[in-house]
Design a protein around this motif. Sequence first.
Motif, PDB file in Angstrom:
ATOM      1  N   THR A  62       6.038 -15.352  -0.308  1.00 42.59           N
ATOM      2  CA  THR A  62       5.628 -14.571  -1.104  1.00 42.59           C
ATOM      3  C   THR A  62       6.615 -13.899  -1.689  1.00 42.59           C
ATOM      4  O   THR A  62       5.922 -13.467  -2.385  1.00 42.59           O
ATOM      5  CB  THR A  62       4.525 -14.094   0.398  1.00 42.59           C
ATOM      6  OG1 THR A  62       3.951 -14.511   0.786  1.00 42.59           O
ATOM      7  CG2 THR A  62       3.977 -12.355  -0.362  1.00 42.59           C
ATOM      8  N   GLY A  63       7.363 -13.397  -0.876  1.00 41.04           N
ATOM      9  CA  GLY A  63       9.136 -12.492  -1.274  1.00 41.04           C
ATOM     10  C   GLY A  63       9.558 -12.641  -1.188  1.00 41.04           C
ATOM     11  O   GLY A  63      10.078 -12.437  -0.043  1.00 41.04           O
ATOM     12  N   THR A  64      10.871 -11.616  -1.643  1.00 40.72           N
ATOM     13  CA  THR A  64      11.920 -11.060  -0.939  1.00 40.72           C
ATOM     14  C   THR A  64      12.088  -9.862  -1.557  1.00 40.72           C
ATOM     15  O   THR A  64      11.705  -9.485  -3.051  1.00 40.72           O
ATOM     16  CB  THR A  64      12.931 -12.569  -2.021  1.00 40.72           C
ATOM     17  OG1 THR A  64      12.520 -14.190  -1.597  1.00 40.72           O
ATOM     18  CG2 THR A  64      14.627 -11.954  -1.305  1.00 40.72           C
ATOM     19  N   THR A 123       1.587 -10.740  -4.452  1.00 40.01           N
ATOM     20  CA  THR A 123       0.407 -10.866  -3.335  1.00 40.01           C
ATOM     21  C   THR A 123       1.061 -10.391  -2.676  1.00 40.01           C
ATOM     22  O   THR A 123       1.778 -10.508  -1.006  1.00 40.01           O
ATOM     23  CB  THR A 123       1.382 -12.796  -2.967  1.00 40.01           C
ATOM     24  OG1 THR A 123       2.454 -12.642  -3.187  1.00 40.01           O
ATOM     25  CG2 THR A 123       0.294 -13.334  -3.488  1.00 40.01           C
ATOM     26  N   LEU A 124       2.704  -8.983  -2.924  1.00 38.23           N
ATOM     27  CA  LEU A 124       3.143  -8.619  -2.412  1.00 38.23           C
ATOM     28  C   LEU A 124       2.738  -7.151  -2.104  1.00 38.23           C
ATOM     29  O   LEU A 124       2.688  -6.515  -3.588  1.00 38.23           O
ATOM     30  CB  LEU A 124       4.944  -8.705  -2.114  1.00 38.23           C
ATOM     31  CG  LEU A 124       4.786  -8.091  -1.227  1.00 38.23           C
ATOM     32  CD1 LEU A 124       4.853  -7.743  -0.011  1.00 38.23           C
ATOM     33  CD2 LEU A 124       7.038  -8.609  -0.959  1.00 38.23           C
ATOM     34  N   GLN A 164      -5.633   1.081   6.955  1.00 40.42           N
ATOM     35  CA  GLN A 164      -5.733   0.151   7.415  1.00 40.42           C
ATOM     36  C   GLN A 164      -5.975  -1.307   6.360  1.00 40.42           C
ATOM     37  O   GLN A 164      -6.381  -0.861   4.826  1.00 40.42           O
ATOM     38  CB  GLN A 164      -7.168  -0.504   8.168  1.00 40.42           C
ATOM     39  CG  GLN A 164      -7.673  -1.354   8.839  1.00 40.42           C
ATOM     40  CD  GLN A 164      -6.542  -1.906   9.829  1.00 40.42           C
ATOM     41  OE1 GLN A 164      -6.730  -0.512  10.646  1.00 40.42           O
ATOM     42  NE2 GLN A 164      -7.271  -3.253  10.403  1.00 40.42           N
ATOM     43  N   VAL A 165      -4.868  -2.403   6.215  1.00 36.37           N
ATOM     44  CA  VAL A 165      -5.334  -2.576   4.903  1.00 36.37           C
ATOM     45  C   VAL A 165      -5.577  -4.133   4.937  1.00 36.37           C
ATOM     46  O   VAL A 165      -5.969  -4.906   5.880  1.00 36.37           O
ATOM     47  CB  VAL A 165      -3.750  -3.294   4.279  1.00 36.37           C
ATOM     48  CG1 VAL A 165      -2.831  -1.779   4.550  1.00 36.37           C
ATOM     49  CG2 VAL A 165      -3.109  -4.251   5.694  1.00 36.37           C
ATOM     50  N   ALA A 166      -6.305  -4.757   4.118  1.00 35.79           N
ATOM     51  CA  ALA A 166      -6.407  -5.934   3.981  1.00 35.79           C
ATOM     52  C   ALA A 166      -5.947  -7.174   3.926  1.00 35.79           C
ATOM     53  O   ALA A 166      -5.200  -6.969   2.597  1.00 35.79           O
ATOM     54  CB  ALA A 166      -7.989  -5.573   2.950  1.00 35.79           C
ATOM     55  N   VAL A 167      -6.185  -8.314   4.855  1.00 31.44           N
ATOM     56  CA  VAL A 167      -5.174  -8.991   4.669  1.00 31.44           C
ATOM     57  C   VAL A 167      -6.187 -11.029   3.964  1.00 31.44           C
ATOM     58  O   VAL A 167      -7.103 -10.899   4.258  1.00 31.44           O
ATOM     59  CB  VAL A 167      -4.382  -9.569   5.788  1.00 31.44           C
ATOM     60  CG1 VAL A 167      -3.893 -10.770   5.496  1.00 31.44           C
ATOM     61  CG2 VAL A 167      -3.731  -8.659   6.367  1.00 31.44           C
ATOM     62  N   THR A 168      -5.906 -10.691   2.964  1.00 34.18           N
ATOM     63  CA  THR A 168      -6.737 -12.026   2.113  1.00 34.18           C
ATOM     64  C   THR A 168      -6.064 -12.947   1.553  1.00 34.18           C
ATOM     65  O   THR A 168      -4.631 -12.328   0.791  1.00 34.18           O
ATOM     66  CB  THR A 168      -7.744 -11.539   0.939  1.00 34.18           C
ATOM     67  OG1 THR A 168      -6.824 -10.659   0.008  1.00 34.18           O
ATOM     68  CG2 THR A 168      -8.590 -10.454   2.116  1.00 34.18           C
ATOM     69  N   GLY A 169      -6.332 -13.757   2.082  1.00 42.08           N
ATOM     70  CA  GLY A 169      -5.141 -15.355   1.415  1.00 42.08           C
ATOM     71  C   GLY A 169      -3.677 -15.185   1.300  1.00 42.08           C
ATOM     72  O   GLY A 169      -3.649 -15.424   2.512  1.00 42.08           O
TER      73      GLY A 169
END
Length: 385
Positions: free
Chosen positions: A2-4, A128-129, A146-151
């Motif tokens: 997803t990332g660095t 994605t990040l 509160q964050v939404a985690v999708t995929g």
Amino acid sequence: MTGTILHLADVHLEAPFCTSGLAPTIGTRRRQELCAAFTRALTLAREQHVDAVTIAGDLYDGRYALPETGTFLADAFAALSPIPVIVAPGCADPYDDETSLYPLTRWPDNVTILSSTNSFTPVAVSPTLTVWGAAWRAEGPPELPQVAVTGDHRHLVLLHVGPAATGDASSGVPGVTPAALRAAGFSYALLGGRHAGGAWPEDDPWGCMPGSLEPLAPDEAPGRHGAALLRIAADGACSVDWLEVGCWRYAAVAVDLGACTTADEAVTQIEAALERGGVRADARAMVTVTVTCLPEDGLDLTDVRERVEARAHVTLRVERPFPYDLNQLAQEHTVRGLLVRRFRAASETGATNGAAPTDPALKRDALRLALRALDGKGVRPSEVA
């Protein structure tokens, strides 16, 4: 993947380094090399092709930083473009301070300075990040959103936790714990506020503090110092590589000079102790050398101190064993016994009547010199330096 992210914190550009006895030229050199270490960290960001650079507060020392510091930072960040740089101000560089460089500096387009202390601000690093950050405030961080985690989209927290939460790496930050982060949907916390860095917390890592780029004081020698390279996998798993970018360190050695009869022999003994401690002649090291024993006939340490200074930046301290049995002397019906009894009585009276405290080591040294005088022994120059 997803990332660095290359994560920094507690850089403290323009730190005064005004330790007692430290020459101003050494403080200047340390500030210059701290800037060089910061530049090396940003070079690593380019070499690692990171998705973003995050900085969790105390980027500079707000008491001493000048507008030129802001210009230096803006130019350094511009050279990273298009890599985004996200800064969450800390307690040493607060955004709302009237002398803050953050609102006064013209920042390049790739830089985001998080100014809000009352809520977390989201910054999209990639599709994605997302990094959510807030500026430091004395009463603690704001409530986690509160964050939404999708995929495979992942969310990180960026925060300077300040001195109140830095004493124990395993302690929770008020309102920010691994359980709270998981419940709110965050994968990891990018934190600052502890100069000796490491995983946070140690027993259940859900974040990291990279520590200062190099130790800024002797008690900060343990722990991590440098940059943290965070890799976030598509499933949210995070791993950290610790990257060293600093040059300076602190060291402490002990040496017995009891068998030395000349300054040359003392210098040789101290240099051997420095070698054993890994301090070379060209080392960027702040070293405390504790002399545990001196010869009976004495040794003038003035020349020794000056000659050792040429190797490293040395503080020479003498830890003399007390040469008298005070309990035994206190029983004597002599002038020495009277001196010891009155000394003890005065110390006890001072402790109970609210008098300003005196350094116990200084008081014992005064008593030792007085007893030596009563014994007819001379006082060496190094004993009263």
